[in-house]
Motif scaffolding. Structure first.
Motif, mmCIF file in Angstrom:
data_model
loop_
_atom_site.group_PDB
_atom_site.id
_atom_site.type_symbol
_atom_site.label_atom_id
_atom_site.label_comp_id
_atom_site.label_asym_id
_atom_site.label_seq_id
_atom_site.Cartn_x
_atom_site.Cartn_y
_atom_site.Cartn_z
ATOM 1 N N LEU A 1 42.253 45.824 40.005
ATOM 2 C CA LEU A 1 43.316 46.179 40.931
ATOM 3 C C LEU A 1 44.341 45.063 41.018
ATOM 4 N N ASP A 2 45.619 45.410 40.891
ATOM 5 C CA ASP A 2 46.703 44.463 41.099
ATOM 6 C C ASP A 2 47.490 44.934 42.314
ATOM 7 N N ALA A 3 47.381 44.200 43.399
ATOM 8 C CA ALA A 3 47.992 44.612 44.667
ATOM 9 C C ALA A 3 49.507 44.778 44.565
ATOM 10 N N LYS A 4 50.139 44.007 43.711
ATOM 11 C CA LYS A 4 51.598 44.059 43.598
ATOM 12 C C LYS A 4 52.088 45.345 42.945
ATOM 13 N N LYS A 5 51.191 46.030 42.230
ATOM 14 C CA LYS A 5 51.583 47.258 41.547
ATOM 15 C C LYS A 5 51.361 48.511 42.391
ATOM 16 N N ILE A 6 50.796 48.356 43.572
ATOM 17 C CA ILE A 6 50.540 49.502 44.440
ATOM 18 C C ILE A 6 51.779 49.745 45.297
ATOM 19 N N THR B 1 37.288 50.894 46.940
ATOM 20 C CA THR B 1 36.361 50.183 47.811
ATOM 21 C C THR B 1 35.360 49.437 46.943
ATOM 22 N N TYR B 2 34.645 48.520 47.547
ATOM 23 C CA TYR B 2 33.532 47.899 46.833
ATOM 24 C C TYR B 2 32.219 48.389 47.424
ATOM 25 N N ASP B 3 32.289 49.196 48.488
ATOM 26 C CA ASP B 3 31.094 49.609 49.216
ATOM 27 C C ASP B 3 31.020 51.125 49.355
ATOM 28 N N LEU B 4 30.517 51.789 48.329
ATOM 29 C CA LEU B 4 30.363 53.244 48.398
ATOM 30 C C LEU B 4 29.242 53.657 49.345
ATOM 31 N N PRO C 1 36.251 45.070 42.663
ATOM 32 C CA PRO C 1 35.603 43.879 43.224
ATOM 33 C C PRO C 1 36.057 43.613 44.659
ATOM 34 N N ARG C 2 35.184 43.033 45.431
ATOM 35 C CA ARG C 2 35.448 42.779 46.850
ATOM 36 C C ARG C 2 36.725 41.965 47.058
ATOM 37 N N ALA C 3 36.930 40.956 46.244
ATOM 38 C CA ALA C 3 38.129 40.117 46.389
ATOM 39 C C ALA C 3 39.408 40.924 46.174
ATOM 40 N N HIS C 4 39.368 41.928 45.305
ATOM 41 C CA HIS C 4 40.552 42.749 45.054
ATOM 42 C C HIS C 4 40.901 43.597 46.264
ATOM 43 N N VAL C 5 39.892 44.181 46.910
ATOM 44 C CA VAL C 5 40.154 44.996 48.103
ATOM 45 C C VAL C 5 40.707 44.116 49.210
ATOM 46 N N ARG C 6 40.066 42.988 49.435
ATOM 47 C CA ARG C 6 40.526 42.093 50.506
ATOM 48 C C ARG C 6 41.914 41.541 50.217
ATOM 49 N N GLY C 7 42.167 41.152 48.970
ATOM 50 C CA GLY C 7 43.482 40.622 48.601
ATOM 51 C C GLY C 7 44.578 41.655 48.751
#
Length: 175
Positions: free
Chosen positions: A66-71, A103-106, A129-135
């Motif tokens: 996941l790239d947050a800047k592309k969302i 999500t990282y937690d299904l 990954p968890r860091a991607h969701v949080r970031g």
């Protein structure tokens, strides 16, 4: 009262790098009321990518980067900010007939049910990954804060112009 962990959970943990059945069984039953996936990741006994891959295989859900800047910002605002931070569920794409949620937690069934209720379309799930969701959640919140700051800055400028009497000159020329 701890019940015996399911064999599926133990196998999932073993696929993720937990060295023994005993440790996997302990991780599967050692719940303190928080997110089971979060506790497993925090234990340091699993490799996050392998763990997500095992969960993805089990639930037949893709694991993506996941790239947050592309969302798109509009997509990020589909779910309320508080919900995103509390349940770690992030909208990443709007399709014609569905919304893709990351999500990282299904295993967070309450969050998944609430997300389905909040959306006007069916949800498609992906694991990240968890860091991607949080970031990405922080990135989304950063934009919201910047918009709020720029609005308050414009308000302050208008107030200072008004207090100095600059509004009269501006009003004269605008008539």
């Amino acid at each position: 009262m701890n019940s015996a962990p399911s064999r599926s959970l133990i196998n999932l943990l073993l696929e993720s790098g937990v060295p023994s059945n005993e440790e996997a069984a302990q991780l599967a039953t050692n719940l303190n009321g928080g997110s089971w996936v979060g506790q497993v990741l925090d234990s340091g006994k699993v490799d996050e990518q392998r763990f997500l891959g095992a969960i993805g295989n089990f639930f037949r859900v893709p694991v993506v980067s996941l790239d947050a800047k592309k969302i798109d910002r509009a997509t990020l605002s589909i779910l309320p900010s508080r919900f995103v931070f509390q349940h770690h569920i992030l909208p990443i794409e709007v399709k014609e007939n569905s919304v893709v949620l990351a999500t990282y937690d299904l295993f967070n069934s309450i969050g998944r049910q609430l997300a389905a209720q909040l959306l006007k379309q069916p949800a498609e799930w992906v694991l990240v990954p968890r860091a991607h969701v949080r970031g990405a959640a922080r990135h989304r919140d950063r934009h919201r804060i910047e918009r709020r700051r720029s609005r308050s800055l414009r308000r302050e400028i208008r107030k200072s112009d008004h207090s100095r009497g600059d509004f009269r000159a501006r009003d004269r020329y605008s008539r």
